[in-house]
Write a protein that holds these residues in place. Sequence first.
Motif, PDB file in Angstrom:
ATOM      1  N   ILE A 117       0.850  -1.198   0.000  1.00 43.34           N
ATOM      2  CA  ILE A 117       0.000   0.000   0.000  1.00 43.34           C
ATOM      3  C   ILE A 117       0.881   1.242   0.000  1.00 43.34           C
ATOM      4  CG2 ILE A 117      -1.753   1.295   1.263  1.00 43.34           C
ATOM      5  CD1 ILE A 117      -2.637  -1.443   2.432  1.00 43.34           C
ATOM      6  N   SER A 118       0.743   2.032  -1.046  1.00 44.59           N
ATOM      7  CA  SER A 118       1.504   3.281  -1.127  1.00 44.59           C
ATOM      8  C   SER A 118       0.619   4.440  -0.680  1.00 44.59           C
ATOM      9  CB  SER A 118       1.996   3.522  -2.554  1.00 44.59           C
ATOM     10  OG  SER A 118       0.909   3.712  -3.418  1.00 44.59           O
ATOM     11  N   VAL A 119       1.248   5.515  -0.262  1.00 42.41           N
ATOM     12  CA  VAL A 119       0.512   6.727   0.108  1.00 42.41           C
ATOM     13  C   VAL A 119       0.042   7.428  -1.155  1.00 42.41           C
ATOM     14  CG1 VAL A 119       0.704   8.989   1.216  1.00 42.41           C
ATOM     15  CG2 VAL A 119       1.800   6.995   2.253  1.00 42.41           C
ATOM     16  N   ARG A 120       0.881   7.375  -2.172  1.00 42.94           N
ATOM     17  CA  ARG A 120       0.616   8.042  -3.445  1.00 42.94           C
ATOM     18  C   ARG A 120       0.796   7.076  -4.587  1.00 42.94           C
ATOM     19  NH1 ARG A 120       3.041  13.938  -3.229  1.00 42.94           N
ATOM     20  NH2 ARG A 120       1.276  14.887  -2.192  1.00 42.94           N
ATOM     21  N   THR A 121       0.298   7.477  -5.729  1.00 44.59           N
ATOM     22  CA  THR A 121       0.612   6.760  -6.955  1.00 44.59           C
ATOM     23  C   THR A 121       1.380   7.732  -7.850  1.00 44.59           C
ATOM     24  OG1 THR A 121      -1.489   7.413  -7.970  1.00 44.59           O
ATOM     25  CG2 THR A 121      -1.432   5.283  -6.823  1.00 44.59           C
ATOM     26  N   ALA A 122       2.091   7.171  -8.787  1.00 44.84           N
ATOM     27  CA  ALA A 122       2.846   8.000  -9.727  1.00 44.84           C
ATOM     28  C   ALA A 122       2.855   7.283 -11.067  1.00 44.84           C
ATOM     29  CB  ALA A 122       4.265   8.215  -9.223  1.00 44.84           C
ATOM     30  N   SER A 123       2.947   8.046 -12.120  1.00 44.43           N
ATOM     31  CA  SER A 123       2.982   7.449 -13.453  1.00 44.43           C
ATOM     32  C   SER A 123       4.432   7.225 -13.866  1.00 44.43           C
ATOM     33  CB  SER A 123       2.266   8.356 -14.451  1.00 44.43           C
ATOM     34  OG  SER A 123       2.910   9.604 -14.496  1.00 44.43           O
ATOM     35  N   GLY A 124       4.609   6.580 -14.977  1.00 44.19           N
ATOM     36  CA  GLY A 124       5.953   6.376 -15.507  1.00 44.19           C
ATOM     37  C   GLY A 124       6.690   5.258 -14.782  1.00 44.19           C
ATOM     38  N   TYR A 125       7.964   5.168 -15.082  1.00 46.45           N
ATOM     39  CA  TYR A 125       8.799   4.107 -14.539  1.00 46.45           C
ATOM     40  C   TYR A 125       9.453   4.538 -13.236  1.00 46.45           C
ATOM     41  CZ  TYR A 125       8.136   2.188 -19.201  1.00 46.45           C
ATOM     42  OH  TYR A 125       7.587   1.710 -20.367  1.00 46.45           O
ATOM     43  N   SER A 126       9.960   3.542 -12.517  1.00 38.24           N
ATOM     44  CA  SER A 126      10.454   3.762 -11.167  1.00 38.24           C
ATOM     45  C   SER A 126      11.953   4.044 -11.069  1.00 38.24           C
ATOM     46  CB  SER A 126      10.106   2.533 -10.323  1.00 38.24           C
ATOM     47  OG  SER A 126      10.416   2.720  -8.974  1.00 38.24           O
ATOM     48  N   PHE A 127      12.745   3.423 -11.938  1.00 39.05           N
ATOM     49  CA  PHE A 127      14.203   3.480 -11.774  1.00 39.05           C
ATOM     50  C   PHE A 127      14.871   4.376 -12.808  1.00 39.05           C
ATOM     51  CE2 PHE A 127      18.499   2.112 -12.656  1.00 39.05           C
ATOM     52  CZ  PHE A 127      19.023   1.921 -11.395  1.00 39.05           C
ATOM     53  N   PRO A 128      15.713   5.320 -12.372  1.00 38.29           N
ATOM     54  CA  PRO A 128      15.988   5.766 -11.001  1.00 38.29           C
ATOM     55  C   PRO A 128      15.000   6.844 -10.563  1.00 38.29           C
ATOM     56  CG  PRO A 128      17.524   6.813 -12.511  1.00 38.29           C
ATOM     57  CD  PRO A 128      16.628   5.932 -13.344  1.00 38.29           C
ATOM     58  N   SER A 129      15.063   7.231  -9.316  1.00 39.53           N
ATOM     59  CA  SER A 129      14.158   8.250  -8.788  1.00 39.53           C
ATOM     60  C   SER A 129      14.531   9.631  -9.332  1.00 39.53           C
ATOM     61  CB  SER A 129      14.225   8.263  -7.259  1.00 39.53           C
ATOM     62  OG  SER A 129      13.570   9.405  -6.743  1.00 39.53           O
ATOM     63  N   GLY A 130      13.618  10.231 -10.082  1.00 35.97           N
ATOM     64  CA  GLY A 130      13.861  11.562 -10.647  1.00 35.97           C
ATOM     65  C   GLY A 130      13.912  12.641  -9.586  1.00 35.97           C
ATOM     66  N   HIS A 131      13.011  12.560  -8.597  1.00 32.18           N
ATOM     67  CA  HIS A 131      13.027  13.546  -7.508  1.00 32.18           C
ATOM     68  C   HIS A 131      14.367  13.507  -6.775  1.00 32.18           C
ATOM     69  CE1 HIS A 131       8.692  13.797  -8.097  1.00 32.18           C
ATOM     70  NE2 HIS A 131       8.624  14.764  -7.203  1.00 32.18           N
ATOM     71  N   THR A 132      14.827  12.288  -6.477  1.00 30.96           N
ATOM     72  CA  THR A 132      16.084  12.143  -5.735  1.00 30.96           C
ATOM     73  C   THR A 132      17.266  12.622  -6.562  1.00 30.96           C
ATOM     74  OG1 THR A 132      15.145  10.227  -4.596  1.00 30.96           O
ATOM     75  CG2 THR A 132      17.526  10.527  -4.443  1.00 30.96           C
ATOM     76  N   SER A 133      17.306  12.255  -7.830  1.00 28.23           N
ATOM     77  CA  SER A 133      18.448  12.653  -8.657  1.00 28.23           C
ATOM     78  C   SER A 133      18.516  14.167  -8.814  1.00 28.23           C
ATOM     79  CB  SER A 133      18.419  11.956 -10.022  1.00 28.23           C
ATOM     80  OG  SER A 133      17.288  12.308 -10.767  1.00 28.23           O
ATOM     81  N   SER A 134      17.375  14.817  -9.011  1.00 29.38           N
ATOM     82  CA  SER A 134      17.399  16.279  -9.154  1.00 29.38           C
ATOM     83  C   SER A 134      17.754  16.953  -7.830  1.00 29.38           C
ATOM     84  CB  SER A 134      16.057  16.794  -9.680  1.00 29.38           C
ATOM     85  OG  SER A 134      15.014  16.555  -8.761  1.00 29.38           O
TER      86      SER A 134
END
Length: 196
Positions: A117-134
């Motif tokens: 169970i996730s808190v949120r959903t997101a579209s697109g692929y998972s690897f790597p994390s775009g939020h983390t990389s930016s």
Amino acid sequence: MKRLVFIFVCWLNCSYIGAVAQEIPASTLDIRILESIAETRTVPQTQTFKVLSDINNYVQIAVPVGLLVAGAVNDDKIMRQNALYVASSTAVTALVNVGLKHLFKRSRPFKKYPNFISVRTASGYSFPSGHTSSAFATATALSRAYSKWYVVAPSLLWASSVGYSRMYLGVHFPTDVLAGAALGTGAAFALDGLKR
């Protein structure tokens, strides 16, 4: 030439993490870490990590724009140059990130493991994390440009919090976040010549 080699090594490291992540079977370390994080969720923490995740993209814009404006107002060429360095690090990271996502096509945790169970959903692929990389690209570039503890500590704390928020919200595996951090940090080091 050294920078191209460094970018290539970062790409290989992310590719290796991605290849290993693709081979992780169900109920192993990657998903177990997410499940253990999910067990600690509280309403206040959830709100905090939603906000951290949501404002990340604004921070990526605000930091270089702030440096550029301050550099223009104060007629500070070094600050304007550093704004270009931070913005370029984040932009290069975003481009490489998109390429890696389409190369690995890793499903999000909540899609790969329907019982998770996730808190949120997101579209697109998972690897790597775009939020983390930016976040790590911006934090590392800012820390390299202004290597004072009062810049480095909050920058890295911010980037780490963004990475953790993506796992907490259930939209990325730990290996996605690890690769994102490596990618963002690597891009900032590779473009080091742009800073003043």
